[in-house]
Design an enzyme around this catalytic site. Structure first.
Site, PDB file in Angstrom:
ATOM      1  CD  GLU A 211      -8.594  -3.875  -1.100  1.00 21.26           C
ATOM      2  OE1 GLU A 211      -9.288  -4.054  -0.078  1.00 21.26           O
ATOM      3  OE2 GLU A 211      -7.579  -4.559  -1.350  1.00 21.26           O
TER       4      GLU A 211
ATOM      5  CG  ASP B 276      -1.659  -1.293   1.440  1.00 23.54           C
ATOM      6  OD1 ASP B 276      -1.943  -1.978   0.447  1.00 23.54           O
ATOM      7  OD2 ASP B 276      -1.936  -1.635   2.599  1.00 23.54           O
TER       8      ASP B 276
END
Length: 345
Positions: A216, A30
């Site tokens: 997401e 991420d």
């Protein structure tokens, strides 16, 4: 002869200095960065704290100054599963947005905000501003904030409501009143409805007890008169974790779902040929001179490595199609020389 050898060695060293290779770090899910006053401030998921890197170039992350800027309390609603942090400079202050839960149930994950008034985010103190939520207060992860035409917006991945038959993560947007307060109701922009968005079993045959259908990691990108939200789809433990894209005009009402058009195919995905799997949870950055756009993303170097620490941050340059949409190309193999972002010094 000696002079020629020395010249070749010198040219080789210059050429090496003008390139970098992926991955940027051995591990780093991420990945996120922002560029302020000549420095990139970089973060990624560590799981148990918030760590910040400061560097002139993202290609030099292993040499960057680093600091753990926040450690969660031993218990409470934001004590565990510290995920997907992002650092932003807004109105002269620093804000870090991140996902956290209480560790007792995955149903309790929410978005949280920290603030620091110091000029340098590696200095000063970080104050917990609290939970960042709309009125629904549903499960929420992967919050990202962007500014457009003088207004700030929050985009994130969340549940419509808690159900027992599946876990479906959608992309939502809302406008912010200030960096830690949502002003409007949320608008649903995307749900995992296309076949390539609905993979939740890996090639080894593992899957959870109920379907986990995923949109997401939304990220904002602007170019010319077009706006984009690039998001990750399918479960992160699959090789087919990939990027999708929503598009809108820059004068559109961003809180209207009808303003956004969804790409029917992934815009960036795995390359078995290049040994890059599970490409997802990206962000974007400009080259130091502001002339180039780059994508920053994580991926695995082998099949079925899942959602763990093998995910590493990688970067490559974006090109632009004639219609103004981004072209991400294919993931570049590990170890292949890539020209440095323009203006890197």
């Amino acid at each position: 002869m000696l002079f020629r050898m020395l010249s070749l060695l010198l040219l080789s060293s210059v050429s090496f200095a003008q390139t970098f290779t992926n991955p940027l770090l051995p591990s780093g899910p991420d990945p996120w960065s922002t560029y302020v006053d000549g420095y990139y401030y970089y973060m990624h998921t560590t799981g148990n704290s918030l760590k910040l890197w400061k560097t002139r170039s993202l290609t030099e992350l292993p040499k960057a100054e680093t600091k753990v800027i926040w450690t969660p309390p031993a218990g409470g609603p934001h004590s565990k599963d510290i995920w997907a942090p992002e650092i932003h400079r807004i109105d002269g202050k620093w804000y870090v947005y991140f996902t956290a839960g209480d560790g007792k149930s995955g149903d309790n994950r929410r978005l949280w905000v920290l603030e620091n008034a110091s000029a340098d985010p590696l200095q000063g103190s970080w104050e917990m501003k609290g939970q960042l939520t709309d009125a629904s207060n549903q499960w929420a992860i992967d919050g990202s904030v962007f500014e457009h035409r003088g207004k700030y917006y929050l985009i994130w991945s969340g549940w419509e409501k808690k159900v027992s038959t599946d876990e479906t993560q959608n992309i939502y947007i809302a406008r912010l009143k200030n960096p830690w307060t949502v002003e409007t109701e949320r608008t649903l922009l995307s749900r995992p409805e296309l076949p390539w968005e609905r993979n939740w079993s890996n090639t080894a045959g593992w899957k959870p007890k109920i379907p986990v259908l995923v949109n997401e990691g939304p990220q904002f990108l602007a170019h010319g008169k077009k706006l984009f939200i690039v998001y990750s789809a399918s479960a992160c433990w699959t090789n087919t974790y990939a990027l999708g894209m929503l598009s809108a005009k820059d004068d559109a009402d961003l809180l209207k779902a009808s303003s956004w058009t969804k790409s029917q195919e992934p815009v960036f995905q795995q390359s078995a040929e290049n040994q890059v799997f599970g490409t997802g949870h990206n962000s974007f950055f400009k080259s130091p001179d502001g002339k180039e756009d780059w994508i920053l993303y994580h991926a695995n170097s082998a099949s079925d490595q899942g959602c763990g620490g093998t995910r590493s941050p990688r970067a490559q340059k974006i090109t632009w199609n004639k219609d103004g949409t981004p072209s991400f190309g294919k993931p570049i193999p590990s170890g292949q020389a890539i020209p440095l972002p323009s203006g890197t010094r």
